[in-house]
Design an enzyme around this catalytic site. Sequence first.
Site, short mmCIF file in Angstrom:
data_model
loop_
_atom_site.label_atom_id
_atom_site.label_comp_id
_atom_site.label_asym_id
_atom_site.label_seq_id
_atom_site.Cartn_x
_atom_site.Cartn_y
_atom_site.Cartn_z
N ASP A 162 -9.33 -5.84 -5.15
CA ASP A 162 -9.00 -4.79 -4.19
C ASP A 162 -10.06 -3.71 -4.23
OD1 ASP A 162 -7.74 -2.69 -2.75
OD2 ASP A 162 -5.77 -3.45 -3.31
N SER A 191 0.84 -1.20 0.00
CA SER A 191 0.00 0.00 0.00
C SER A 191 0.88 1.26 0.00
CB SER A 191 -0.95 -0.06 1.20
OG SER A 191 -2.01 0.83 1.06
N HIS A 204 -7.22 -6.12 -0.78
CA HIS A 204 -6.09 -5.19 -0.61
C HIS A 204 -4.97 -5.80 0.23
CE1 HIS A 204 -4.09 -1.36 -0.73
NE2 HIS A 204 -4.07 -1.25 0.59
#
Length: 262
Positions: free
Chosen positions: A211, A87, A239
Amino acid sequence: MGGEGGAEPVIHFVFVHGASHGAWCWYKLTTLLDAAGFKSTSVDLTGAGISLIDSNIVFDSDQYNRPLFSLLSDLPPHHKVILVGHSIGGGSVTEALCKFTDKISMAIYLAASMVQPGSIPSPHLSNIHVGEEDIWEYTYGEGTDKPPTGVLMKPEFIRHYYYSQSPLEDVTLSSKLLRPAPMRAFQDLDKLPPNPEAEKVPRVYIKTAKDNLFDSVRQDLLVENWPPSQLYVLEDSDHSAFFSVPTTLFAYLLRAVSFLQR
């Protein structure tokens, strides 16, 4: 990586978490790697995980990334690692790549921010980690008349945006461990100057196809703007691939690093 006396070097992975997470989120993956004979290290960035520092007093990316930078600077001579960032932790990976180029043999971005040093991020990426709904709650460490200093996803949105394909046990665990992320630390992560040496380090991007937080369009745009040497797609991952598809992610990591040995 790196060995002594002609011994075969042990591949060393270093994992960097995303916003609000910590070293704890990699527990499944590091268990698999350690059992397979690899070395793995998971870092708590400043104000995250078991860090004793309040995220509201983290002022910039250098302070936020200090635990990662300390780890890299303390590595023995000729020892290199494979950095894996998730991320917004991808920004930390890129900054480390620029500062410690000679300590990194490969950089792997997992559903992560991957912006070329010296480039200007596309406007389409400006809301890279923001959904259409009001999914965030903010903390104001310097008063409500000042910009927010911390951000955390609201509890009712955690499963949908972070862990839609993950086991319920991991959702429960995470809901107890997530911490507000230091907003000021992220403001300069994508504002690095050009770095030709960092460009020479192999990069790998791993997409997460299911995601709900960081959609495929934005991930594809990152790949298009700064093409990696390898690209993989986790078709069944939300995710947080380290929870939803740890064994597949493990296999992809091994496949990626096998190119270093050719």
